[in-house]
Design an enzyme around this catalytic site. Structure first.
Site, PDB file in Angstrom:
ATOM      1  N   ARG A  88       0.849  -1.193   0.000  1.00  0.00           N
ATOM      2  CA  ARG A  88       0.000   0.000   0.000  1.00  0.00           C
ATOM      3  C   ARG A  88       0.882   1.240   0.000  1.00  0.00           C
ATOM      4  NH1 ARG A  88       1.167   2.097   4.761  1.00  0.00           N
ATOM      5  NH2 ARG A  88       1.405   0.752   6.576  1.00  0.00           N
ATOM      6  N   GLY A  89       0.259   2.404  -0.171  1.00  0.00           N
ATOM      7  CA  GLY A  89       0.981   3.652  -0.022  1.00  0.00           C
ATOM      8  C   GLY A  89       1.159   3.972   1.454  1.00  0.00           C
ATOM      9  N   GLY A  90       1.907   5.021   1.730  1.00  0.00           N
ATOM     10  CA  GLY A  90       2.094   5.441   3.116  1.00  0.00           C
ATOM     11  C   GLY A  90       3.317   4.809   3.756  1.00  0.00           C
ATOM     12  N   ASP A  91       3.568   5.181   4.996  1.00  0.00           N
ATOM     13  CA  ASP A  91       4.741   4.722   5.722  1.00  0.00           C
ATOM     14  C   ASP A  91       4.341   3.629   6.707  1.00  0.00           C
ATOM     15  OD1 ASP A  91       7.215   4.958   7.616  1.00  0.00           O
ATOM     16  OD2 ASP A  91       7.722   6.245   5.934  1.00  0.00           O
ATOM     17  N   ALA A 160      -5.566   6.568  10.519  1.00  0.00           N
ATOM     18  CA  ALA A 160      -4.536   6.458   9.486  1.00  0.00           C
ATOM     19  C   ALA A 160      -5.141   5.860   8.222  1.00  0.00           C
ATOM     20  CB  ALA A 160      -3.386   5.586   9.984  1.00  0.00           C
ATOM     21  N   GLY A 173      -6.894   0.410   3.183  1.00  0.00           N
ATOM     22  CA  GLY A 173      -7.937   1.367   3.549  1.00  0.00           C
ATOM     23  C   GLY A 173      -7.588   2.223   4.746  1.00  0.00           C
ATOM     24  N   PHE A 174      -8.378   2.105   5.825  1.00  0.00           N
ATOM     25  CA  PHE A 174      -8.216   3.019   6.966  1.00  0.00           C
ATOM     26  C   PHE A 174      -8.183   2.245   8.278  1.00  0.00           C
ATOM     27  CE2 PHE A 174     -12.771   2.411   6.530  1.00  0.00           C
ATOM     28  CZ  PHE A 174     -13.212   2.286   7.839  1.00  0.00           C
ATOM     29  N   CYS A 191       3.331   6.921  10.744  1.00  0.00           N
ATOM     30  CA  CYS A 191       3.312   7.413   9.357  1.00  0.00           C
ATOM     31  C   CYS A 191       4.583   8.179   8.994  1.00  0.00           C
ATOM     32  CB  CYS A 191       2.076   8.264   9.101  1.00  0.00           C
ATOM     33  SG  CYS A 191       0.541   7.376   9.382  1.00  0.00           S
TER      34      CYS A 191
END
EC number: 2.3.1.181
Length: 238
Positions: A88-91, A160, A173-174, A191
């Site tokens: 996924r994207g993000g850290d 997040a 997702g979240f 993040c």
């Protein structure tokens, strides 16, 4: 365009098992879209929304920095936590009991083909849900997710987000902190953003526990409104 959403409640499930299940649903939609293009067919693509809680786990997005995890393998084991690098994207982020994790697996061709809009609507779903509890949640410029007291020394993240999309099909997702053990966030730089705190709905409301099903119901109500979708709850399936 199929705007029916298949709602699935997975309960408490190991991260890897839930990830593999997501991948299977995701790939099924992608395969249908490829078949439609190659064979000039018009098969309907399904949409899913998975709710799950995970045992303690840290996940690192494909563009994340490993140094944002502040514990080693031995310390993870001592804390009963696992770790995965994911697509996924993000850290880096944390999942654990008391947190509502939502995985919408949608064919955005059924809705709109705009990933930026998709993320903003997911954030809006959280913002509208928290407003029902009297909290003024908002976006923080340049930082995906949902925050409280943005622009102040007391800014803190309550939700997040990190998604993957291919051929306009989404996954991941979240993660909304509802009754989360915030101590687990001390083992990472959330993040990858230094100097910002995290919080949970029960902490903000000053209560021991917020009913998870109540929060999920509110999330789905706002999701259906924002995406102009028709929800198919699990118990209604034939």
């Amino acid at each position: 365009m199929n705007k029916i959403i298949d709602i699935q409640e997975l309960g408490l499930k190991e991260y890897k098992e839930a990830w593999e299940y997501q991948e299977s649903l995701f790939q099924g939609i992608v395969d249908t879209k490829i078949k439609n293009r190659r064979e000039d067919t018009d098969l309907e693509t399904p949409n899913y929304f998975l709710f799950v809680e995970h045992p303690h786990v840290y996940t690192l997005g494909k563009s994340g920095d490993m140094s944002n995890l502040l514990v080693d393998e031995k310390q993870l084991a001592e804390k009963g936590a696992s770790f995965y690098k994911v697509n996924r994207g993000g850290d880096i982020t944390y999942h654990g009991p008391g947190q509502i994790v939502g995985y919408p697996i949608l064919d955005l061709d059924n809705f709109f083909t705009d990933i930026h809009k998709y993320l903003r609507l997911l954030e809006e779903m959280i913002i509208l849900t928290l407003a029902e509890y009297g909290l003024k949640a908002e976006r923080s410029p340049g930082e995906t997710g949902v925050w409280l007291d943005v622009g102040t020394p007391f800014a803190r993240k309550i939700c997040a987000m990190g998604v993957r999309a291919s051929r306009w099909v989404t996954m991941h997702g979240f993660a909304l902190n509802v009754n989360a053990d915030l101590g687990y966030f001390d083992n990472m730089i959330p993040c990858g953003i230094r100097g910002k705190a995290v919080t949970s709905l029960n902490v903000e409301l000053g209560v021991k526990k917020v009913p998870m099903d109540e929060v999920k119901s509110k999330l789905l109500k706002h999701f259906a409104y924002l995406f102009e979708a028709e929800l198919q709850p699990q118990e209604e399936k034939v």
